[in-house]
Design an enzyme around this catalytic site. Sequence first.
Site, short mmCIF file in Angstrom:
data_model
loop_
_atom_site.label_atom_id
_atom_site.label_comp_id
_atom_site.label_asym_id
_atom_site.label_seq_id
_atom_site.Cartn_x
_atom_site.Cartn_y
_atom_site.Cartn_z
N TYR A 1 -2.27 -10.03 -6.07
CA TYR A 1 -2.24 -8.53 -6.43
C TYR A 1 -3.62 -7.91 -6.25
CZ TYR A 1 -1.47 -4.01 -8.71
OH TYR A 1 -1.51 -2.66 -9.00
N ASN B 1 0.20 -0.89 8.61
CA ASN B 1 1.11 0.02 9.35
C ASN B 1 0.86 1.46 9.13
OD1 ASN B 1 2.30 -2.14 10.70
ND2 ASN B 1 3.91 -2.34 9.31
N ASP C 1 10.88 -1.41 4.79
CA ASP C 1 9.90 -2.12 4.50
C ASP C 1 8.83 -1.66 5.25
OD1 ASP C 1 8.10 -4.33 4.04
OD2 ASP C 1 9.66 -5.37 3.51
N LEU D 1 6.64 1.09 12.03
CA LEU D 1 7.30 2.12 11.22
C LEU D 1 7.38 3.33 12.54
CD1 LEU D 1 4.96 2.44 8.05
CD2 LEU D 1 7.42 1.98 8.10
N TYR E 1 -11.01 1.44 8.75
CA TYR E 1 -10.51 2.60 9.62
C TYR E 1 -11.29 3.82 9.49
CZ TYR E 1 -6.11 0.51 11.37
OH TYR E 1 -5.14 -0.23 12.01
N PHE F 1 8.25 4.03 -9.98
CA PHE F 1 7.83 4.80 -11.24
C PHE F 1 6.64 5.95 -10.76
CE2 PHE F 1 4.30 4.45 -14.56
CZ PHE F 1 4.64 5.83 -15.14
N ASP G 1 11.03 3.43 0.94
CA ASP G 1 11.04 2.34 -0.02
C ASP G 1 12.08 1.25 0.42
OD1 ASP G 1 11.20 1.10 -2.69
OD2 ASP G 1 10.06 2.82 -3.21
N ASN G 2 11.55 0.11 0.29
CA ASN G 2 12.75 -0.96 0.25
C ASN G 2 13.50 -1.50 -1.08
OD1 ASN G 2 10.57 -2.27 -0.77
ND2 ASN G 2 10.46 -3.95 0.49
N GLY H 1 11.45 -0.97 -7.02
CA GLY H 1 11.96 0.55 -7.50
C GLY H 1 13.56 0.57 -7.67
P1 NAD Z 1 6.41 0.38 -8.99
O1 NAD Z 1 6.98 -1.04 -8.76
O2 NAD Z 1 7.66 1.45 -9.84
O3 NAD Z 1 6.75 0.99 -7.39
C1 NAD Z 1 6.53 0.53 -6.42
C2 NAD Z 1 7.25 0.84 -5.28
O4 NAD Z 1 6.79 0.23 -4.00
C3 NAD Z 1 8.61 0.60 -5.51
O5 NAD Z 1 9.58 1.53 -5.72
C4 NAD Z 1 8.97 -0.73 -4.57
O6 NAD Z 1 10.28 -1.02 -4.08
C5 NAD Z 1 8.17 -0.31 -3.46
N1 NAD Z 1 7.81 -0.95 -2.50
C6 NAD Z 1 7.26 -2.50 -2.71
N2 NAD Z 1 6.97 -3.15 -1.67
C7 NAD Z 1 7.39 -2.28 -0.66
C8 NAD Z 1 7.34 -2.29 0.74
N3 NAD Z 1 6.90 -3.48 1.39
N4 NAD Z 1 8.01 -1.51 1.55
C9 NAD Z 1 8.45 -0.39 0.97
N5 NAD Z 1 8.53 -0.19 -0.38
C10 NAD Z 1 7.85 -1.12 -0.88
O7 NAD Z 1 5.08 0.35 -9.41
P2 NAD Z 1 4.27 1.63 -9.61
O8 NAD Z 1 3.51 1.31 -11.32
O9 NAD Z 1 4.96 3.01 -9.63
O10 NAD Z 1 2.88 1.55 -8.62
C11 NAD Z 1 2.87 2.34 -7.69
C12 NAD Z 1 1.53 1.96 -6.99
O11 NAD Z 1 0.52 2.39 -7.90
C13 NAD Z 1 1.16 0.47 -6.74
O12 NAD Z 1 0.80 0.34 -5.41
C14 NAD Z 1 0.47 -0.03 -7.77
O13 NAD Z 1 -0.33 -1.00 -7.28
C15 NAD Z 1 -0.30 1.29 -8.24
N6 NAD Z 1 -0.93 1.16 -9.67
C16 NAD Z 1 -0.06 1.58 -10.49
C17 NAD Z 1 -0.48 1.26 -11.87
C18 NAD Z 1 0.21 1.56 -12.90
O14 NAD Z 1 -0.29 1.41 -14.19
N7 NAD Z 1 1.58 1.78 -13.01
C19 NAD Z 1 -1.63 0.78 -12.11
C20 NAD Z 1 -2.81 0.50 -11.10
C21 NAD Z 1 -2.16 0.73 -9.56
#
Ligand code: NAD
Length: 340
Positions: free
Chosen positions: A174, A128, A85, A90, A188, A40, A60-61, A65
């Site tokens: 989480y 990574n 992933d 990487l 780091y 998103f 993205d894996n 998503g």
């Molecule tokens: P989302 O689930 O839509 O997006 C996360 C993306 O990461 C997905 O496309 C998923 O396939 C990918 N992903 C997950 N694990 C992976 C891996 N090991 N390797 C490669 N890709 C991987 O969630 P989002 O709402 O877009 O959130 C994005 C980031 O923002 C996250 O890290 C989340 O913790 C952070 N965040 C979001 C919110 C919110 O309100 N949306 C609030 C706080 C933090």
Amino acid sequence: MTATRWKPWGSPISEWAGRVNKHSFTNNRRVALVAGGAGFLGSHLCEYLIKRKWRVICIDNLITGSILNIKHLRNYPEFKFINKDITQPLNIPGKVGVIFNLASPASPKDYLALPLETLSAGAIGTRNLLDLALAKQAVFIHTSTSEVYGDPKEHPQKESYWGNVNPVGPRAVYDEAKRYSEALIMSYYHLYKIPVRIARIFNTYGPRMKIDDGRVVPNLIYQALTGGPLTIYGNGLQTRSFCYISDMISGLYKLIRFNDPFPVNLGNPREFTIIEFARLVKKLTRSSSPIKFYPTVPDDPQRRCPDITRAQTLLKWRPKVELEQGLLRTIRWFQEHISL
Ligand code: NAD
Ligand code: UDP
């Protein structure tokens, strides 16, 4: 690069900030890697960067998503998608100026179903990407979360608050993954002096949220539009503050030049109870759905609202889109996509 000795913690921010390399993003460094770019937030960030003439490598894996989120970007020569992933080694050839780490399951429904993947993304995946940032001398921007404050005892939440997290509760996979990644990033920074930024993101909503991701915004909009009961967990008096996606993305982009490694809250400080939010969704969708109460979920934070003083003063950022306006745009998007 060799590690430097540890510096004492608690030095004033300005003391650390001045030591970070100044990055100039000439054309060959105007390359951003967006991990989690098919999610998103990530897909909106990729789009924003492409519009500003960055080359974008989206990794993205697709665990939470969707390729549909980035379908419209695939014809741009500046955009490259790698299905990978981040917990795996990487190997990214060429220059990279900025690494954004958004790769982690993010909705409670997703991370409760994917506990080990969530912990690994925060720990191994973040490491990574930090190693990649070190190798590429890139700015590292991490999306942390308001969940690091747990069920907070301080309101509104400032970055200096250490939080109230249950380390063995269901949300721990989480919350603790994100807390661990913040500790890793600061290590780091202290050891290698790489330029890092940590955004603590508060509830963000908008088009491209998964209709079934279980979060309150898509759940209630879907229920209101389809005539089902609006589900409220607990008494509905718990609060959240909702930030529209375009505001969040502009904040993340500003972090490129922030030059400060310490966390910064990004979110909208207008606080709503969940019951107020449900009534607003009903009003804006003109829905006659009833509101139905269900048992509270374990460890659900009862009050959440960001103090964004740091973002306002140092980053010159504050959200602009009012909830009513952002919700109307989101509702329109859901109306167009539910039938699909
Ligand atoms: P989302 O689930 O839509 O997006 C996360 C993306 O990461 C997905 O496309 C998923 O396939 C990918 N992903 C997950 N694990 C992976 C891996 N090991 N390797 C490669 N890709 C991987 O969630 P989002 O709402 O877009 O959130 C994005 C980031 O923002 C996250 O890290 C989340 O913790 C952070 N965040 C979001 C919110 C919110 O309100 N949306 C609030 C706080 C933090
Ligand atoms: N919530 C709710 N009904 C739903 C989904 C969520 O009452 O259908 C509540 C949830 O218990 C929490 C708040 O809404 O108090 C925000 O939940 P969400 O899952 O969107 O995100 P969180 O902020 O908890 O990560």
